[in-house]
Write an enzyme that holds these catalytic residues in place. Sequence first.
Site, PDB file in Angstrom:
ATOM      1  N   GLY A 258       0.830  -1.192   0.000  1.00 53.88           N
ATOM      2  CA  GLY A 258       0.000   0.000   0.000  1.00 53.88           C
ATOM      3  C   GLY A 258       0.863   1.239   0.000  1.00 53.88           C
ATOM      4  O   GLY A 258       2.070   1.184  -0.270  1.00 53.88           O
ATOM      5  N   HIS A 259       0.249   2.367   0.342  1.00 51.54           N
ATOM      6  CA  HIS A 259       0.957   3.649   0.260  1.00 51.54           C
ATOM      7  C   HIS A 259       1.381   4.187   1.615  1.00 51.54           C
ATOM      8  O   HIS A 259       1.855   5.309   1.711  1.00 51.54           O
ATOM      9  CB  HIS A 259       0.091   4.681  -0.472  1.00 51.54           C
ATOM     10  CG  HIS A 259      -0.176   4.313  -1.911  1.00 51.54           C
ATOM     11  ND1 HIS A 259      -0.944   5.085  -2.744  1.00 51.54           N
ATOM     12  CD2 HIS A 259       0.224   3.247  -2.642  1.00 51.54           C
ATOM     13  CE1 HIS A 259      -1.004   4.506  -3.950  1.00 51.54           C
ATOM     14  NE2 HIS A 259      -0.310   3.388  -3.904  1.00 51.54           N
ATOM     15  N   GLY A 260       1.184   3.426   2.679  1.00 52.85           N
ATOM     16  CA  GLY A 260       1.626   3.892   3.987  1.00 52.85           C
ATOM     17  C   GLY A 260       0.577   4.718   4.699  1.00 52.85           C
ATOM     18  O   GLY A 260      -0.589   4.743   4.311  1.00 52.85           O
TER      19      GLY A 260
END
Length: 436
Positions: A258-260
């Site tokens: 994912g993107h954090g």
Amino acid sequence: MGYMLVFCMLSTFFSMRASGGALSSSSSSNNVHGIGEVFNVMMEGAVGDGRTDDGEAFQRAWLHACRIPSAVVLVPAGRKFSLRPIVFAGPCASKLQLKVEGTIVAMEGPGSGTGDHKAWLEFKNLRDFALVGNGVINGKGRRWWSQVCRPTMKRCNPGSKEPPNGLVFQNCVNVRVSNLRIRDSPKFHLTFTNCDGVRATGLLITAPRNSPNTDGIHLKDCQNVFILNCRIRTGDDCVSIQTGSSLVLIEDIECGPGHGISVGSLGKSRSKACVWGIKVDRATFDRTTNGFRIKSWQGGSGHAHGIMFLNAKMNKVEKPVVIDQYYCDSATPCANETSAVAISEIIIANITGRSSSMMAVDIKCSEHVPCRNVVLQNITVTTESNKDKSTADISCWNAYGFITNITSPMSCSLKPEPAGTGLFDPYRNPTRPLGC
Ligand SMILES: *[C@@H]1O[C@H](CO)[C@@H](O)[C@H](O)[C@H]1NC(C)=O
Ligand SMILES: *[C@@H]1O[C@H](CO)[C@@H](O)[C@H](O)[C@H]1NC(C)=O
Ligand SMILES: *[C@@H]1O[C@H](CO)[C@@H](O)[C@H](O)[C@H]1NC(C)=O
Ligand SMILES: *[C@@H]1O[C@H](CO)[C@@H](O)[C@H](O)[C@H]1NC(C)=O
């Protein structure tokens, strides 16, 4: 009020009402565990074969339970219930629970159904409500993802409908979501908007790494939020904290892919944004694009203040820590502006692990509204992208603050705070910034 005080109040409140034992499957009067009458959706006519629309049965169970304090709507184990977009509305009597032990699946894809829905399962105007259980909530998002328009996509139908979010909480006070497995939402999995007192604990949220906009938990205009012991693996932000959010504690979270975890983007279209009192402690990031990120657009106003990112472990994260006051996701570059959402009292401490790029920390602050009181302590991030260098870079631009014990202070020159303003205790309880 400080975190700890709020935390204790909330944890007392919630531990008192944690579910205490087996539920009978039919209606029963109050039992010794303090759980009230149980409304099993099967008793209200649900079929649970995974194909039949069980919405009416759920709605009936909800309406009955809503009137009775401490009632439980039970979605029993061993069955699969199919639902179209549905609203579970309050106000209801206090301590209502929706207990999901079975599986709930979304019925509608983009080609079916009537009207546009922004949410699949919507919970609104509720107080002292809990969505709990060991069941599964599956948004069947795959049907939508291929239709979403993304700049990187070859095929895309511009007239396609916006996918709905999975579970949506709006206007709530003291709500809890615990232990469920939430997966494959068409868009964001779990959103809270305008809520005071939220606990999201023990959740497993999953979607494929290439699924678009499938944020795990999305917060906007919420206060006193606890996200504890969650595992989130999706195609977008693990947790996204938007404007109007304050006193948010995230602990023991596992993110990735994912993107954090991100604060923002803030200040889009010259808007005012306020976010303060955010603490992320003991996070692990596995193969995410970012670890922790604060992003704001040029031209906005407001403040992101009192934000701590502590004790994180990175495994092959592209950009472990990012503060970016030049955020811009449009195809053409965004014009430079003189106003910005201010960023201050940001503490990044005890960060270890590996970056998949050369970057450990990347701080880019506005020329006109530089970041203030940025503290970087104990950061040891290695890189695997360059064999000659083992420590990843820390780069800072237009930021004031201080650095201690960093194994790789490369291109980071945090400017010292002017005399008289540099003394602050970075670990004190956060307070609402001026103007917010
Ligand atoms: C905006 O300012 C930054 C920093 O000074 C500079 O690097 C960038 O080129 C500017 N962008 C535009 C579009 O003028
Ligand atoms: C950083 O890690 C050390 C050692 O584990 C711990 O004692 C310290 O409290 C941590 N710092 C913060 C701010 O959590
Ligand atoms: C830095 O790490 C050391 C050792 O792990 C620890 O004693 C110290 O408290 C840490 N400092 C901060 C500010 O977290
Ligand atoms: C500096 O950081 C390293 C690695 O985290 C730690 O082992 C060491 O104890 C720290 N030293 C101080 C003075 O905090």
